[in-house]
Write a protein that holds these residues in place. Structure first.
Motif, PDB file in Angstrom:
ATOM      1  N   LEU A 570     -20.848 -14.472   2.096  1.00 50.17           N
ATOM      2  CA  LEU A 570     -21.217 -14.798   0.719  1.00 50.17           C
ATOM      3  C   LEU A 570     -22.664 -14.399   0.474  1.00 50.17           C
ATOM      4  O   LEU A 570     -23.572 -14.845   1.176  1.00 50.17           O
ATOM      5  N   ARG A 571     -22.859 -13.515  -0.520  1.00 51.58           N
ATOM      6  CA  ARG A 571     -24.211 -13.068  -0.844  1.00 51.58           C
ATOM      7  C   ARG A 571     -24.972 -14.191  -1.537  1.00 51.58           C
ATOM      8  O   ARG A 571     -24.408 -14.951  -2.328  1.00 51.58           O
ATOM      9  N   SER A 572     -26.274 -14.302  -1.232  1.00 52.29           N
ATOM     10  CA  SER A 572     -27.086 -15.341  -1.844  1.00 52.29           C
ATOM     11  C   SER A 572     -27.298 -15.039  -3.326  1.00 52.29           C
ATOM     12  O   SER A 572     -27.395 -13.886  -3.735  1.00 52.29           O
ATOM     13  N   ALA A 573     -27.349 -16.087  -4.134  1.00 53.47           N
ATOM     14  CA  ALA A 573     -27.576 -15.947  -5.571  1.00 53.47           C
ATOM     15  C   ALA A 573     -28.125 -17.262  -6.093  1.00 53.47           C
ATOM     16  O   ALA A 573     -27.893 -18.330  -5.513  1.00 53.47           O
ATOM     17  N   SER A 574     -28.877 -17.172  -7.189  1.00 56.58           N
ATOM     18  CA  SER A 574     -29.459 -18.387  -7.754  1.00 56.58           C
ATOM     19  C   SER A 574     -28.390 -19.323  -8.297  1.00 56.58           C
ATOM     20  O   SER A 574     -28.632 -20.516  -8.447  1.00 56.58           O
ATOM     21  N   ARG A 575     -27.195 -18.783  -8.567  1.00 51.55           N
ATOM     22  CA  ARG A 575     -26.113 -19.642  -9.079  1.00 51.55           C
ATOM     23  C   ARG A 575     -25.471 -20.470  -7.981  1.00 51.55           C
ATOM     24  O   ARG A 575     -24.751 -21.418  -8.262  1.00 51.55           O
ATOM     25  N   TYR A 576     -25.677 -20.095  -6.715  1.00 48.00           N
ATOM     26  CA  TYR A 576     -25.040 -20.786  -5.603  1.00 48.00           C
ATOM     27  C   TYR A 576     -26.008 -21.822  -5.016  1.00 48.00           C
ATOM     28  O   TYR A 576     -27.154 -21.502  -4.690  1.00 48.00           O
ATOM     29  N   VAL A 577     -25.541 -23.054  -4.880  1.00 47.99           N
ATOM     30  CA  VAL A 577     -26.315 -24.111  -4.233  1.00 47.99           C
ATOM     31  C   VAL A 577     -25.500 -24.604  -3.045  1.00 47.99           C
ATOM     32  O   VAL A 577     -24.463 -25.254  -3.216  1.00 47.99           O
ATOM     33  N   ILE A 578     -25.946 -24.274  -1.830  1.00 44.40           N
ATOM     34  CA  ILE A 578     -25.249 -24.644  -0.601  1.00 44.40           C
ATOM     35  C   ILE A 578     -25.983 -25.809   0.035  1.00 44.40           C
ATOM     36  O   ILE A 578     -27.206 -25.797   0.154  1.00 44.40           O
ATOM     37  N   LYS A 579     -25.214 -26.819   0.475  1.00 47.03           N
ATOM     38  CA  LYS A 579     -25.818 -28.009   1.064  1.00 47.03           C
ATOM     39  C   LYS A 579     -24.986 -28.482   2.240  1.00 47.03           C
ATOM     40  O   LYS A 579     -23.757 -28.452   2.201  1.00 47.03           O
ATOM     41  N   TYR A 580     -25.680 -28.875   3.307  1.00 48.85           N
ATOM     42  CA  TYR A 580     -25.034 -29.505   4.461  1.00 48.85           C
ATOM     43  C   TYR A 580     -25.924 -30.661   4.877  1.00 48.85           C
ATOM     44  O   TYR A 580     -26.971 -30.471   5.489  1.00 48.85           O
ATOM     45  N   ASP A 581     -25.551 -31.876   4.518  1.00 49.75           N
ATOM     46  CA  ASP A 581     -26.396 -33.035   4.745  1.00 49.75           C
ATOM     47  C   ASP A 581     -25.533 -34.214   5.151  1.00 49.75           C
ATOM     48  O   ASP A 581     -24.631 -34.630   4.411  1.00 49.75           O
ATOM     49  N   PHE A 582     -25.779 -34.753   6.345  1.00 49.80           N
ATOM     50  CA  PHE A 582     -25.100 -35.942   6.835  1.00 49.80           C
ATOM     51  C   PHE A 582     -23.580 -35.790   6.779  1.00 49.80           C
ATOM     52  O   PHE A 582     -22.850 -36.647   6.322  1.00 49.80           O
ATOM     53  N   GLY A 583     -23.107 -34.624   7.250  1.00 49.44           N
ATOM     54  CA  GLY A 583     -21.675 -34.403   7.341  1.00 49.44           C
ATOM     55  C   GLY A 583     -21.010 -33.973   6.058  1.00 49.44           C
ATOM     56  O   GLY A 583     -19.800 -33.731   6.043  1.00 49.44           O
ATOM     57  N   LEU A 584     -21.742 -33.887   4.949  1.00 47.20           N
ATOM     58  CA  LEU A 584     -21.165 -33.454   3.680  1.00 47.20           C
ATOM     59  C   LEU A 584     -21.500 -31.982   3.474  1.00 47.20           C
ATOM     60  O   LEU A 584     -22.659 -31.594   3.387  1.00 47.20           O
ATOM     61  N   VAL A 585     -20.454 -31.141   3.422  1.00 49.34           N
ATOM     62  CA  VAL A 585     -20.605 -29.705   3.211  1.00 49.34           C
ATOM     63  C   VAL A 585     -20.204 -29.406   1.772  1.00 49.34           C
ATOM     64  O   VAL A 585     -19.104 -29.791   1.341  1.00 49.34           O
ATOM     65  N   SER A 586     -21.066 -28.724   1.029  1.00 51.65           N
ATOM     66  CA  SER A 586     -20.743 -28.462  -0.379  1.00 51.65           C
ATOM     67  C   SER A 586     -21.294 -27.110  -0.808  1.00 51.65           C
ATOM     68  O   SER A 586     -22.302 -26.638  -0.297  1.00 51.65           O
TER      69      SER A 586
END
Length: 723
Positions: A570-586
């Motif tokens: 997946l190419r990076s873009a300002s529209r994409y917000v990726i998060k991995y915090d305390f077992g929550l992947v989003s």
């Protein structure tokens, strides 16, 4: 004030000369407002030459305004303004009705068909004289590919990257000099993504030829996005010691460093650049030393100076013998100043990608209070940590204090105000990779916080349970949050959020007590998605969407995530917000387009195994083209226009065929009017005229003292064609 004009679609620039060198700070404004951020707008300030340049690419009607250049230094402020007028270009739609006779004045040319024989096919030629050459450069530099061809008639030229058509970009520029036969491709500010094999394909009736070359881009961990450093970029460097700057009133000034580089740890084979900026009167000279021995320039070690006056020591490629202490000494007739920087070169095989041991957690603080955000990151080499607030880089100042000690960093917020509210992010970068951790800071009025105080006390004062030694304190606090909450019950407003974090609404008490949920270094387990992504199949254009899943074990330092779309990264873009915090992947898509359709997949990997989850996204685009006729008489008017266009097209083809039949016979070039000697005064125009006949039209080249003359500001070639 100057009055300037240009046309829509042109490139326009403003040049201001004779600025005071070295000590001027310049600023461009539009209608007394800062320039908007746009790729079409660019400015440059050449300190050594005292020139300021402002450029507008692809001028639009909205660019019509008054532009002001303000220059400041210790002696005062000066400014100059220019008013730009943008002229429109008439199009065919400017008239309601077009007389068919008008179209007959234009000649509609057919697309060349190289398969059809023509009369002068014997004169056609195509040959690559000098092919493309491989290019290797440092990230942010300019790449230039050029080849020389001999072609007649004029060829069609195409560029490819990795066998794919090179897409248009403002960083790419292509040129073809017919007189010299030189084909050029320029890549401005080359990035790592620009690496690959570039191919130039030329074709005409004589056939098709191609040449290709490879572009290699070296990553520089301490380099800015451009190879030329502007004054704002220097804030990323470590400030020099205070008290070194002498009094401005002195006639002579002892050298002093405005900015100096930080200690570095890089991998074997990478490129290193040590940048510094020194001032003094007279201008100081800089000398570099390595382990107290003067450093001599060689193919691996080079000393550079750019237009901004920034001195750099470039080491490419870095090897283990380059490990040591580097010293830079600035000298002039008044005195000298120096600084030292340590460089450590480590083995590539010893690389470990950065990972956060201590993550950031969401917090709520009362207005006017002090707070701090801290995180700890590990990796080999030790990663570089930077802070951002709402996607803007933070630098230490009176409002924020940042402490960085190796892989640990702490951000202090003093006297919190509403303006301090937002998303804070800490980014860890090293040659082995990068990672981030984010948190949301909410600032509430004092009254709102008082109503929350009893619950906050209970949450914060919970004792740490001994059965999970070494894990972050947030985990133990979490186990005492009330269970049986679903994700839909998560706080929706700042007043609903507990101080510290809100993860108790994601993981239930039973889940947290499960042995597999929490990472245990003595009993490692492979990753496992407890919940999976849900498909988003009914999205409309510009709708937001979210993919979310639970991943265990929580807190595994070896866990890495990879995001894929249709099997590709997946190419990076300002529209994409990726998060991995305390077992929550989003993964959040702030808005979607039809081209976002596909299968999105998250692959989790640790030292014990791998697991993945995927879901499909479908987005329906909004209707943007009106297919129904807007003519008042319905389709009848449209059919008449179509019939008229067909008649014009047929008439044009017949005229072209008739012109080919009546073409004169081929004949060799002949000069019927020769050059005559010229004698002129210095600074006046000299004109040489020659008349040449021949068919097909001969190609004319000019030479000055047996050297090929290229058209430029002082030499202009004008060609008159007689029918």
């Amino acid at each position: 004030m100057q009055f300037l004009s240009t046309k829509i679609g042109d490139n326009f620039n403003i040049l201001q000369r004779d600025l005071i060198k070295y000590h001027s700070k310049v600023e461009w404004t539009r209608e007394n407002q800062p320039l908007p951020h746009a790729l079409r707008l660019s400015s440059d300030y050449l300190i050594n030459e005292g020139r300021a340049l402002f450029n507008i690419d692809n001028v639009k009607l909205d660019d019509q305004a008054t532009y002001t250049l303000t220059a400041r230094n210790s002696s005062g402020v000066a400014s100059t303004s220019a008013k730009l007028k943008v002229k429109t270009v008439a199009t065919i739609d400017d008239t309601s009705y077009v007389n068919p006779d008008v179209f007959e004045q234009f000649e509609m040319k057919k697309k060349p068909n190289w398969n059809q024989p023509i009369d002068n096919a014997d004169n056609a030629r195509l040959k690559i004289i000098e092919p493309l050459k491989d290019f290797r450069l440092v990230e942010g530099s300019q790449a230039v590919f050029s080849c020389t061809i001999d072609a007649y008639p004029k060829p069609e030229i195409q560029w490819f990257k990795d066998d794919q058509t090179l897409m248009a970009s403002q960083r790419y520029a292509t040129y073809y000099d017919m007189n010299m036969g030189i084909v050029t491709l320029i890549i401005k500010s080359a990035l790592l993504d620009d690496q690959g094999v570039y191919k130039c394909v030329v074709s005409n009736i004589a056939g098709t030829e191609h040449t290709q070359a490879k572009l290699s881009v070296d990553f520089v961990p301490n380099i800015d996005e451009t190879s030329y450093i502007n004054p704002n970029a220097l804030r990323h460097l470590q400030p020099a010691e205070q008290g070194q700057q002498p009094d401005d009133d002195d006639k002579y000034k002892k050298p002093y460093f405005v900015k100096v580089p930080k200690n570095l740890e890089v991998t074997d084979g990478s490129t290193v650049r040590l940048d510094c900026l020194a001032f003094g009167r007279p201008t100081p000279t800089l000398t570099w030393y390595f382990n107290d021995q003067q450093l001599a320039e060689d193919p691996t070690h080079k000393c550079l100076v750019n237009e901004e006056g920034v001195n750099s020591l470039l080491i490419s490629p870095a090897s283990f013998p380059d490990t040591g202490t580097y010293k830079c000494v600035a000298r002039n007739k008044v005195g000298e100043a120096s600084f030292t920087v340590d460089l450590k070169v480590v083995d590539k095989d010893a690389l470990i990608a950065p990972y956060f041991i201590e993550h950031l957690n969401n917090i709520v603080i009362p207005e006017g209070k002090d707070t701090s955000l801290s995180c700890t990151c590990s990796g080999t080499p030790v990663p570089t940590l930077t802070w951002q607030k709402d996607a803007k880089v933070l630098t230490p100042d009176q409002e924020y204090r940042i402490d960085i000690n190796g892989g640990h960093s702490k951000l202090y917020i003093q006297n919190a105000q509403k303006s301090d509210q937002g998303w804070y992010q800490c980014t860890a970068i090293s040659p082995a990779g990068s990672t981030i951790t984010r948190t949301k800071v909410t600032v509430l009025p004092p009254g709102a916080v008082q109503t929350m105080a009893p619950d906050l006390t209970k949450l914060i004062k919970q004792p740490v349970e001994p059965e999970v030694p070494g894990f972050v304190t947030a985990l133990h606090k979490l186990k005492h949050v009330q269970p049986n909450k679903t994700p839909d019950e998560r706080p929706k407003s700042p007043s609903d959020m507990p101080m510290g974090h809100n993860f108790g609404s994601i993981w239930s008490k039973d889940e947290l007590q499960d042995e597999e949920t929490i990472y245990n270094k003595d009993k490692p387990i492979p990753p496992k998605f407890k919940t999976h992504f849900k498909a988003s199949l009914n999205l409309r254009e510009r709708d937001p969407t979210r993919f979310e899943a639970k991943l265990i074990p929580i807190g595994d330092p070896t866990m890495t995530l990879q995001w894929l779309r249709n099997g590709e990264p997946l190419r990076s873009a300002s529209r994409y917000v990726i998060k991995y915090d305390f077992g929550l992947v989003s993964l959040d898509l702030l808005w979607t387009y039809p081209e976002d359709d596909g299968v999105y997949e998250c692959v989790a990997t640790n030292s014990c195994g791998q697991d993945k989850t995927r879901a499909e996204l479908k987005c329906k685009g909004n209707r943007s083209i009106i297919y129904d006729t807007q003519l008042p008489d319905g389709m009848e008017g449209y059919l008449k226009l179509q019939e008229m266009e067909e008649k014009i097209k047929i008439a044009s083809i017949l005229r072209e065929e008739q012109a080919e039949d009546e073409a004169p016979e081929s004949c060799a070039p002949e000069i019927i009017m020769h050059l005559e000697d010229n004698r002129v005064d210095e600074g006046t125009m000299a004109k040489f005229m020659v008349k040449v006949t021949g068919y097909p039209k001969p190609r004319v080249s000019w030479f000055v003292n047996k050297t090929h003359c290229v058209t430029n500001k002082s030499h202009t070639v004008i060609l008159f064609l007689n029918n």
